[in-house]
Write a protein that holds these residues in place. Structure first.
Motif, mmCIF file in Angstrom:
data_model
loop_
_atom_site.group_PDB
_atom_site.id
_atom_site.type_symbol
_atom_site.label_atom_id
_atom_site.label_comp_id
_atom_site.label_asym_id
_atom_site.label_seq_id
_atom_site.Cartn_x
_atom_site.Cartn_y
_atom_site.Cartn_z
ATOM 1 N N PHE B 672 0.857 -1.199 0.000
ATOM 2 C CA PHE B 672 0.000 0.000 0.000
ATOM 3 C C PHE B 672 0.889 1.244 0.000
ATOM 4 O O PHE B 672 1.683 1.445 0.906
ATOM 5 C CB PHE B 672 -0.931 0.016 1.220
ATOM 6 C CG PHE B 672 -2.117 -0.876 1.041
ATOM 7 C CD1 PHE B 672 -1.958 -2.250 1.053
ATOM 8 C CD2 PHE B 672 -3.380 -0.359 0.829
ATOM 9 C CE1 PHE B 672 -3.045 -3.095 0.857
ATOM 10 C CE2 PHE B 672 -4.476 -1.183 0.630
ATOM 11 C CZ PHE B 672 -4.310 -2.560 0.636
ATOM 12 N N LEU B 673 0.710 2.034 -1.036
ATOM 13 C CA LEU B 673 1.561 3.211 -1.210
ATOM 14 C C LEU B 673 0.726 4.477 -1.184
ATOM 15 O O LEU B 673 -0.411 4.506 -1.683
ATOM 16 C CB LEU B 673 2.308 3.115 -2.545
ATOM 17 C CG LEU B 673 3.228 1.888 -2.668
ATOM 18 C CD1 LEU B 673 3.772 1.779 -4.075
ATOM 19 C CD2 LEU B 673 4.373 1.966 -1.669
ATOM 20 N N LEU B 674 1.330 5.509 -0.628
ATOM 21 C CA LEU B 674 0.681 6.818 -0.534
ATOM 22 C C LEU B 674 0.361 7.338 -1.943
ATOM 23 O O LEU B 674 1.191 7.230 -2.849
ATOM 24 C CB LEU B 674 1.645 7.785 0.160
ATOM 25 C CG LEU B 674 1.096 9.106 0.664
ATOM 26 C CD1 LEU B 674 0.123 8.877 1.812
ATOM 27 C CD2 LEU B 674 2.256 9.996 1.120
ATOM 28 N N VAL B 675 -0.825 7.905 -2.106
ATOM 29 C CA VAL B 675 -1.214 8.375 -3.444
ATOM 30 C C VAL B 675 -0.455 9.659 -3.823
ATOM 31 O O VAL B 675 -0.008 10.411 -2.958
ATOM 32 C CB VAL B 675 -2.742 8.619 -3.538
ATOM 33 C CG1 VAL B 675 -3.485 7.312 -3.457
ATOM 34 C CG2 VAL B 675 -3.218 9.596 -2.475
ATOM 35 N N ASN B 676 -0.358 9.887 -5.128
ATOM 36 C CA ASN B 676 0.430 11.016 -5.647
ATOM 37 C C ASN B 676 0.008 12.352 -5.076
ATOM 38 O O ASN B 676 0.842 13.195 -4.774
ATOM 39 C CB ASN B 676 0.271 11.106 -7.169
ATOM 40 C CG ASN B 676 0.722 9.861 -7.861
ATOM 41 O OD1 ASN B 676 1.625 9.188 -7.369
ATOM 42 N ND2 ASN B 676 0.102 9.542 -8.966
ATOM 43 N N GLU B 677 -1.307 12.541 -4.974
ATOM 44 C CA GLU B 677 -1.786 13.873 -4.595
ATOM 45 C C GLU B 677 -1.445 14.214 -3.147
ATOM 46 O O GLU B 677 -1.617 15.358 -2.730
ATOM 47 C CB GLU B 677 -3.291 14.001 -4.853
ATOM 48 C CG GLU B 677 -4.184 13.012 -4.137
ATOM 49 C CD GLU B 677 -4.435 11.731 -4.929
ATOM 50 O OE1 GLU B 677 -3.561 11.370 -5.736
ATOM 51 O OE2 GLU B 677 -5.474 11.092 -4.735
ATOM 52 N N GLU B 678 -0.944 13.227 -2.380
ATOM 53 C CA GLU B 678 -0.518 13.482 -1.004
ATOM 54 C C GLU B 678 0.992 13.699 -0.924
ATOM 55 O O GLU B 678 1.531 13.861 0.158
ATOM 56 C CB GLU B 678 -0.917 12.304 -0.108
ATOM 57 C CG GLU B 678 -2.411 12.198 0.117
ATOM 58 C CD GLU B 678 -2.923 13.273 1.078
ATOM 59 O OE1 GLU B 678 -2.170 13.693 1.970
ATOM 60 O OE2 GLU B 678 -4.091 13.686 0.924
#
Lengths: 98, 701
Positions: B672-678
């Motif tokens: 699970f990876l942090l989304v780009n917009e964050e």
């Protein structure tokens, strides 16, 4: 760039013990190498009987090219993962996994 | 899959008629039965697949036939004036995206049967060429023999002087400072002259014939943009050709110009406009991309509606598809009293089967339950015929396990004419920005699995949502159903009769009227249950006139399967800015408290309660659940209730202050990876085990 090394065989042992477990960061790095291969010739499974049987195949690499069945069939996804992991370990390290 | 089909509608109510179109690769007799879809999951560890057969006049045996799907976008122009052309000049600005390997037609007035007419093409080598046919079997091809540059604007033109029997070909690359030139002017004598053909003129394809039902059969489709195509009835000089690219036809050329198409006019429509005064307007087929930057785009304006003169390009694709246009095999008029719900026609031919799903809604203002369930048909359309497992090496990385190719995916791979999803690239590598439901959608079916969905049942979209509706039914909660299309068309009116509205598992694609309706509903005190993750994320537009077509522009943020080109962020259907709702100051947190934070597609986890869950306001939700009881550490999707695409609260993005965060998920895996917009500045803490924001929140307000 990181290269998978047979000295890290303990990571293969970790995978073999539980292919669908939460991998350690070191094992995940191996899996990124293995699973990030280019599409042409990449191993996939073909669902032959839902939830019961899967056949090993490789992708052609382009849209429209059919998958090529390789002969092996599995009745569990874990077994399929182990089989492909062994193949890839050999490819990247030159060593067989016992 | 010998049998596939689709329906003309996705949502119907009593008294309305829905038509079903079926095609059999090999003609066979097939059986059709109306069923109610209860649970589409074949997983033996789950509640079990269940459909209920419904008595209906449509149930019975039918004779199947093959109905071809004709893909590839183009424009077609008809008019008697075309046949009067003798000496001529054809010209356009082009931006080819796949210029080598096969011949592609730019503009064609050609009869294959008679080998008559003329056509401007990009030949197999990638060079601009003109083909002439005299109608008696003699054909000549004149080529610049100089491959055109990919993804660069080029002036292309050909003039034919019938008296001098001379052809001049122009290939003028529009980029300055070129070291190796790809421009050429070729002048040749020709032995033959083009014969006139009474047929239509096509842009971006050649007419190869007609099907028995009169549809155009086309070939040699062009991939790329075309801007300002013109046809003149005289061999223009190079200077005159350049003058003719002005938006208005220069006065001195008016007598010679047969047609001058301005693609910046009527952008939302499927029509091209001739500004020559001769009325040779044309029709677009299979939704080529409009509102595309033209050869003269200055990059000073990003919104097409503010600079029409710079948006005169249409991007054509050889694999575009809108309406399969099949003949109807049978139709159902929904009888009075048929309960609102999820239905399908089950087609069977020997061992082959297909399901054609649709939803029955109740009369507006006459609810049959307190609860309304919104079938997220826009999201089903966005993922329609998702094809990336055969082409994207990232698929196995995303799934974090071997890809399991499903029968529907194999069929799709063998039949590219079924069209693509909004997650795919066209054959030329450009992103797919339109999707239609007027074609078979092989992954909007019960029984189908999707590899990149969680380990276990591997369900996504339509079939994942059957878990939800099956649970409602099994738990004894009565509910009515509407679809996203109904919500878009009718807004708050359709919601206000219900105490509670529930979404599906992934209400990701929302138009402005849909979002406005939910906002108004919650502001009036309606109870909204958001049952998914990554919801209310992309802004979409429904076509104002064409049924069953949506558009997305993947603009400058978010988790994107492709990236819209600069200047092409605004919807052609509506003129609205595309992209994330969050980037348009309507983040999902404001509507439902939570919004997208991370994704991973292998393992899920469960939740634990927070102190806020002891608040009496949510006592009703925790009746019978111990304070320390783990929640949802089991299940058919990755083995837990929190997984795939997860959301958290964020007061900065509008989570209301009175929100109670009643549970957090446990730690999610490193897949699970942090989304780009964050991520504004990249830092290494983007994985599940290292970032406390990578979790799922359950929120109530």
């Amino acid at each position: 760039m990181y290269r998978v090394n047979h000295n890290e065989k303990h990571l293969a042992d970790e995978f073999m013990a539980n292919p669908f477990g939460r991998p350690s960061p070191e094992l995940q790095r191996v899996l990124i190498v293995f699973r990030g291969e280019p599409v042409a010739g990449k191993y996939v499974l073909v669902c032959t009987k839902p939830f019961k049987e899967w056949a090993l195949a490789e992708l052609g690499g382009k849209r429209g090219e059919p998958v090529k069945l390789l002969g092996e069939r599995f009745t569990s996804l874990e077994e399929a993962e182990r089989y492909v992991f062994r193949k890839r370990w050999k490819k990247y390290t030159g060593h067989d996994l016992a | 899959m010998n049998i596939i089909g689709y329906s003309d509608r996705i949502s119907v109510r009593a008294g309305e008629t829905i038509r079903f179109m079926v095609s059999c690769e090999r003609p066979v007799s097939y059986r059709a039965d109306l069923v109610r879809v209860v649970c589409g999951d074949l997983n033996p560890a789950g509640p079990g697949y269940r459909e209920v057969e419904i008595d209906s006049p449509i149930n019975g045996q039918y004779e199947g036939r093959r109905q071809p799907l004709l893909c590839g976008s183009y424009a077609i122009v008809e008019g008697a004036r075309l046949a009067e052309v003798r000496s001529l000049c054809v010209q356009a600005m082009v931006w080819p995206t796949r210029p080598r390997g096969k011949e592609q037609v730019l503009l064609s007035h050609w009869s294959g049967e008679q080998a008559a007419g003329y056509e401007l093409v990009i030949d197999v080598s990638g060079a601009v060429a003109l083909r002439l046919g005299d109608g008696s079997g003699r054909v000549e091809l004149v080529s610049t023999e100089l491959p055109i540059r990919e993804r660069e604007w080029c002036l292309v033109g050909a003039s034919v002087d019938t008296e001098a029997k001379r052809v001049v070909l122009h290939q003028q690359q529009q980029i300055a400072c070129e070291r190796s030139t790809t421009s050429a002017v070729i002048e040749r004598s020709v032995a033959i002259l083009p014969a006139t053909t009474g047929g239509p003129l096509l842009i971006a394809a050649r007419l190869a014939g007609r099907s028995p039902d009169g549809r155009c059969l086309t070939e040699a489709h062009y991939n790329g943009k075309i801007d300002s195509p013109r046809l003149s009835g005289r061999a223009l000089t190079a200077a005159e050709m350049i003058q003719l690219f002005q938006r208005r036809v220069p006065q001195h050329l008016r007598p010679d110009v047969v047609a001058a198409w301005d693609f910046s006019l009527e952008i939302p429509a499927q029509r091209i406009i001739d500004v020559s005064g001769n009325g040779l307007h044309g029709t677009l087929v299979n939704l080529p991309a409009r509102a595309m930057t033209g050869y003269n785009w200055s990059a000073s304006e990003m919104r097409w509606s503010s600079a029409l003169q710079e948006y005169g390009a249409i991007h054509f694709h050889d694999d575009g598809v809108y309406d399969a246009g099949w003949q109807s095999d049978f139709a159902l008029t929904v009888p009075q009293g048929m309960p609102s719900g999820s239905y399908a026609v089950h087609l069977r031919a020997g061992d082959d089967e297909d399901y054609l799903p649709f939803f029955v809604r109740c009369e507006t203002g006459k609810p049959s339950a307190k609860l309304l369930y919104i079938a997220q048909t826009a999201t089903y359309m966005a993922y329609a015929n998702l094809s990336f497992t055969f082409t994207a090496s990232a698929a196995e990385l995303l799934a974090n396990r071997l890809i399991v190719v499903q029968p529907w995916e194999e069929h799709l791979n063998a039949h590219p004419e079924l069209g693509l999803s909004l997650y795919d690239d066209h054959s030329d590598g450009s992103g797919v920005c339109y999707s239609s439901r007027l074609r078979p959608i092989l992954n909007m079916r019960p029984k189908v699995q999707t590899s990149t969905a969680g380990l276990g049942s591997m369900l996504w979209g339509y079939n994942a949502d059957t878990h939800l509706t099956d649970w409602l039914e099994a738990s004894g909660y009565a509910f009515d159903v509407i679809t996203d299309e109904d919500l878009h068309a009718e807004g708050i009116e359709i919601l206000r009769h219900y105490r509670t509205v529930m979404t599906g598992t992934h209400p990701e694609y929302y138009s402005e009227p849909m979002l406005d309706a939910l906002k108004a509903y919650t502001e009036r005190g309606g109870r909204l249950m958001y049952m998914g993750g990554n919801g209310f994320y992309w802004r979409i537009a429904y076509h104002p006139v064409l049924p069953g077509a949506i558009e997305v522009r993947r603009a400058e943020d978010g988790t994107r399967a492709w990236l819209a080109r600069p200047g092409e962020y605004y919807h052609s259907f509506s003129g609205e800015l595309g992209g994330l709702w969050r980037r348009q100051d309507r983040p999902p947190q404001r509507l439902v408290g939570t919004g997208f934070i991370a994704q991973g597609f292998d393992l899920s986890t469960g939740y634990h309660r927070t102190p806020a869950s002891e608040n009496p306001r949510v006592a009703f939700a925790f009746e019978g659940i111990d304070r320390d009881e783990p929640i949802g550490y089991f299940g058919l999707i990755g083995g837990g209730a929190a997984g795939l695409e997860v959301d958290i609260v964020d007061p900065r993005l509008g989570t209301p202050p009175h929100t109670l965060v009643v549970a957090h998920s446990d730690e999610l895996p490193d897949s699970f990876l942090l989304v780009n917009e964050e991520q504004l500045i990249n830092t290494p803490d983007v994985m599940g085990s290292t970032n406390p924001r990578i979790r799922s929140d359950l929120a109530f307000f």
